[in-house]
Design a protein around this motif. Structure first.
Motif, PDB file in Angstrom:
ATOM      1  N   VAL A  68       0.867  -1.176   0.000  1.00 35.39           N
ATOM      2  CA  VAL A  68       0.000   0.000   0.000  1.00 35.39           C
ATOM      3  C   VAL A  68       0.903   1.226   0.000  1.00 35.39           C
ATOM      4  O   VAL A  68       1.752   1.373   0.886  1.00 35.39           O
ATOM      5  CB  VAL A  68      -0.934   0.011   1.229  1.00 35.39           C
ATOM      6  CG1 VAL A  68      -1.829   1.252   1.204  1.00 35.39           C
ATOM      7  CG2 VAL A  68      -1.775  -1.257   1.276  1.00 35.39           C
ATOM      8  N   THR A  69       0.729   2.103  -0.988  1.00 32.04           N
ATOM      9  CA  THR A  69       1.561   3.295  -1.091  1.00 32.04           C
ATOM     10  C   THR A  69       0.831   4.370  -1.884  1.00 32.04           C
ATOM     11  O   THR A  69      -0.059   4.072  -2.689  1.00 32.04           O
ATOM     12  CB  THR A  69       2.911   2.967  -1.767  1.00 32.04           C
ATOM     13  OG1 THR A  69       3.719   4.157  -1.821  1.00 32.04           O
ATOM     14  CG2 THR A  69       2.711   2.450  -3.180  1.00 32.04           C
ATOM     15  N   ILE A  89       5.619   3.606   2.391  1.00 27.59           N
ATOM     16  CA  ILE A  89       5.135   2.276   2.019  1.00 27.59           C
ATOM     17  C   ILE A  89       4.634   1.543   3.262  1.00 27.59           C
ATOM     18  O   ILE A  89       5.163   1.729   4.360  1.00 27.59           O
ATOM     19  CB  ILE A  89       6.242   1.455   1.313  1.00 27.59           C
ATOM     20  CG1 ILE A  89       5.691   0.118   0.794  1.00 27.59           C
ATOM     21  CG2 ILE A  89       7.413   1.234   2.251  1.00 27.59           C
ATOM     22  CD1 ILE A  89       6.701  -0.676  -0.013  1.00 27.59           C
ATOM     23  N   PHE A  90       3.598   0.743   3.066  1.00 25.59           N
ATOM     24  CA  PHE A  90       3.105  -0.181   4.087  1.00 25.59           C
ATOM     25  C   PHE A  90       2.982  -1.542   3.415  1.00 25.59           C
ATOM     26  O   PHE A  90       2.336  -1.669   2.371  1.00 25.59           O
ATOM     27  CB  PHE A  90       1.750   0.268   4.630  1.00 25.59           C
ATOM     28  CG  PHE A  90       1.152  -0.706   5.616  1.00 25.59           C
ATOM     29  CD1 PHE A  90       1.523  -0.688   6.947  1.00 25.59           C
ATOM     30  CD2 PHE A  90       0.230  -1.652   5.192  1.00 25.59           C
ATOM     31  CE1 PHE A  90       0.974  -1.586   7.856  1.00 25.59           C
ATOM     32  CE2 PHE A  90      -0.323  -2.553   6.084  1.00 25.59           C
ATOM     33  CZ  PHE A  90       0.048  -2.520   7.419  1.00 25.59           C
ATOM     34  N   MET A  91       3.628  -2.566   3.994  1.00 22.96           N
ATOM     35  CA  MET A  91       3.658  -3.877   3.354  1.00 22.96           C
ATOM     36  C   MET A  91       3.337  -4.963   4.379  1.00 22.96           C
ATOM     37  O   MET A  91       3.917  -4.992   5.471  1.00 22.96           O
ATOM     38  CB  MET A  91       5.026  -4.143   2.718  1.00 22.96           C
ATOM     39  CG  MET A  91       5.124  -5.466   1.971  1.00 22.96           C
ATOM     40  SD  MET A  91       6.596  -5.581   0.921  1.00 22.96           S
ATOM     41  CE  MET A  91       7.891  -5.247   2.112  1.00 22.96           C
ATOM     42  N   GLU A  92       2.417  -5.851   4.023  1.00 25.85           N
ATOM     43  CA  GLU A  92       2.063  -7.000   4.844  1.00 25.85           C
ATOM     44  C   GLU A  92       2.614  -8.267   4.215  1.00 25.85           C
ATOM     45  O   GLU A  92       2.696  -8.377   2.991  1.00 25.85           O
ATOM     46  CB  GLU A  92       0.539  -7.126   4.979  1.00 25.85           C
ATOM     47  CG  GLU A  92      -0.102  -6.042   5.810  1.00 25.85           C
ATOM     48  CD  GLU A  92      -1.605  -6.198   5.886  1.00 25.85           C
ATOM     49  OE1 GLU A  92      -2.190  -5.864   6.931  1.00 25.85           O
ATOM     50  OE2 GLU A  92      -2.213  -6.643   4.875  1.00 25.85           O
ATOM     51  N   TYR A 103       4.048  -7.090   9.415  1.00 29.55           N
ATOM     52  CA  TYR A 103       3.982  -5.937   8.525  1.00 29.55           C
ATOM     53  C   TYR A 103       5.235  -5.102   8.707  1.00 29.55           C
ATOM     54  O   TYR A 103       5.959  -5.207   9.697  1.00 29.55           O
ATOM     55  CB  TYR A 103       2.734  -5.091   8.794  1.00 29.55           C
ATOM     56  CG  TYR A 103       2.775  -4.293  10.079  1.00 29.55           C
ATOM     57  CD1 TYR A 103       3.397  -3.048  10.150  1.00 29.55           C
ATOM     58  CD2 TYR A 103       2.165  -4.781  11.233  1.00 29.55           C
ATOM     59  CE1 TYR A 103       3.430  -2.330  11.311  1.00 29.55           C
ATOM     60  CE2 TYR A 103       2.197  -4.055  12.408  1.00 29.55           C
ATOM     61  CZ  TYR A 103       2.829  -2.827  12.444  1.00 29.55           C
ATOM     62  OH  TYR A 103       2.880  -2.106  13.613  1.00 29.55           O
ATOM     63  N   ILE A 104       5.484  -4.236   7.729  1.00 26.09           N
ATOM     64  CA  ILE A 104       6.613  -3.315   7.772  1.00 26.09           C
ATOM     65  C   ILE A 104       6.195  -2.020   7.091  1.00 26.09           C
ATOM     66  O   ILE A 104       5.456  -2.043   6.099  1.00 26.09           O
ATOM     67  CB  ILE A 104       7.858  -3.930   7.083  1.00 26.09           C
ATOM     68  CG1 ILE A 104       9.081  -3.058   7.310  1.00 26.09           C
ATOM     69  CG2 ILE A 104       7.612  -4.154   5.602  1.00 26.09           C
ATOM     70  CD1 ILE A 104      10.379  -3.727   6.867  1.00 26.09           C
ATOM     71  N   GLY A 122      13.762   6.441   7.097  1.00 28.47           N
ATOM     72  CA  GLY A 122      12.783   7.237   7.813  1.00 28.47           C
ATOM     73  C   GLY A 122      12.285   6.503   9.044  1.00 28.47           C
ATOM     74  O   GLY A 122      13.051   5.801   9.712  1.00 28.47           O
ATOM     75  N   ARG A 123      11.012   6.651   9.330  1.00 27.27           N
ATOM     76  CA  ARG A 123      10.426   5.978  10.493  1.00 27.27           C
ATOM     77  C   ARG A 123      10.080   4.542  10.108  1.00 27.27           C
ATOM     78  O   ARG A 123       8.976   4.253   9.659  1.00 27.27           O
ATOM     79  CB  ARG A 123       9.190   6.740  10.962  1.00 27.27           C
ATOM     80  CG  ARG A 123       9.508   8.092  11.591  1.00 27.27           C
ATOM     81  CD  ARG A 123       8.258   8.903  11.825  1.00 27.27           C
ATOM     82  NE  ARG A 123       7.621   9.278  10.557  1.00 27.27           N
ATOM     83  CZ  ARG A 123       6.515  10.018  10.459  1.00 27.27           C
ATOM     84  NH1 ARG A 123       5.926  10.452  11.570  1.00 27.27           N
ATOM     85  NH2 ARG A 123       6.001  10.313   9.288  1.00 27.27           N
ATOM     86  N   VAL A 124      11.051   3.656  10.293  1.00 25.76           N
ATOM     87  CA  VAL A 124      10.875   2.244   9.936  1.00 25.76           C
ATOM     88  C   VAL A 124      10.254   1.518  11.127  1.00 25.76           C
ATOM     89  O   VAL A 124      10.780   1.575  12.243  1.00 25.76           O
ATOM     90  CB  VAL A 124      12.215   1.595   9.551  1.00 25.76           C
ATOM     91  CG1 VAL A 124      11.995   0.145   9.136  1.00 25.76           C
ATOM     92  CG2 VAL A 124      12.895   2.384   8.439  1.00 25.76           C
ATOM     93  N   ARG A 125       9.148   0.834  10.871  1.00 21.20           N
ATOM     94  CA  ARG A 125       8.459   0.072  11.900  1.00 21.20           C
ATOM     95  C   ARG A 125       8.170  -1.324  11.368  1.00 21.20           C
ATOM     96  O   ARG A 125       7.722  -1.480  10.240  1.00 21.20           O
ATOM     97  CB  ARG A 125       7.140   0.765  12.309  1.00 21.20           C
ATOM     98  CG  ARG A 125       7.319   2.186  12.812  1.00 21.20           C
ATOM     99  CD  ARG A 125       8.028   2.221  14.145  1.00 21.20           C
ATOM    100  NE  ARG A 125       8.145   3.567  14.674  1.00 21.20           N
ATOM    101  CZ  ARG A 125       9.190   4.367  14.486  1.00 21.20           C
ATOM    102  NH1 ARG A 125      10.232   3.926  13.776  1.00 21.20           N
ATOM    103  NH2 ARG A 125       9.212   5.580  15.006  1.00 21.20           N
TER     104      ARG A 125
END
Length: 229
Positions: A68-69, A89-92, A103-104, A122-125
């Motif tokens: 998702v981006t 970016i959001f990735m599952e 997720y990341i 950046g803000r890597v979670r």
């Protein structure tokens, strides 16, 4: 003679006037083309740009990821070729039964498809199915070596402990990880165990929750009386 001179003078001025009119008509007949300025760095131009992306990615015919981006740029001209996620970016990640394994997310990301390497900035979670959380400003995901690593300050949070360090390395599933130059909080029972490792390294294992840290034992100082001469 005066008439001939005047006639020649009028004829010359008339020729000059006709010539000017011809140039004016020719300039008016030419159409101006509106051309954009030339792009010198041709390898910086994306071959494809997509907005508002929510897509599934398969690996060997099996759906493995959801991306998702807001913006996805694909550049196949640059060396190495890459995908760019400049707006975050959001990735599952899914297992074979399409269950979410983790997720990341990051503020900016690049994926070098030929190297199978993710670079997240950046803000890597990150979070996995076991509840482990990872926080940093940088993370690399090497798909060929099947490992994660970071050379910046990182924080790992599990239900049992919290670790912080300037170097991080782990397998893809975040089950076996190492944090160097670490500091953090531990359960007292974990500290009482006599397993030993390097004092600057802390290793975690999801199958064996206790981290291993070497303890340094020093002899207590004994006060001594000075001799009076």
């Amino acid at each position: 003679m005066n008439r001939i001179y005047i006639y020649n003078k009028v004829a010359k001025s008339g020729s000059v006037l006709l010539f000017c009119l011809f140039l004016l008509m020719a300039s008016c007949s030419e159409e101006k083309e509106h051309i954009a300025p030339a792009i010198h760095d041709r390898d910086s131009v994306s071959m494809m740009t997509s907005y508002g992306v929510n897509t599934l990615i398969s690996d060997s015919g099996v759906i493995k990821y959801r991306i998702v981006t807001e913006r996805w740029d694909v550049n196949t001209v640059r060396n190495p070729s890459r995908w760019t996620f400049i707006c975050g970016i959001f990735m599952e990640q899914f297992d074979e039964k399409f269950h979410i394994e983790g997720y990341i997310q990051a503020d900016t990301a690049w994926y070098y498809d030929q190297l199978k390497l993710w670079e997240l900035r950046g803000r890597v979670r990150l979070r996995n199915v076991n509840g482990l959380k990872f926080q940093s400003e940088e993370l690399f995901w090497d798909g060929m070596a099947h490992e994660l690593y970071s050379n910046k300050y990182s924080k790992v949070i599990t239900p049992e402990r919290t670790l912080e360090g300037t170097y991080f390395r782990s397998d893809e599933n975040m089950r076996h990880y190492t944090v160097s130059n670490s500091k953090g909080s531990f359960i007292k029972s974990d500290m009482d165990k006599k397993e030993e490792t390097s004092p600057d390294n802390t290793t975690g294992n999801e199958s064996t929750p206790a981290d291993t840290i070497q303890k340094e034992h020093r002899q207590k100082a004994v006060p001594q009386k000075k001799k009076i001469q």
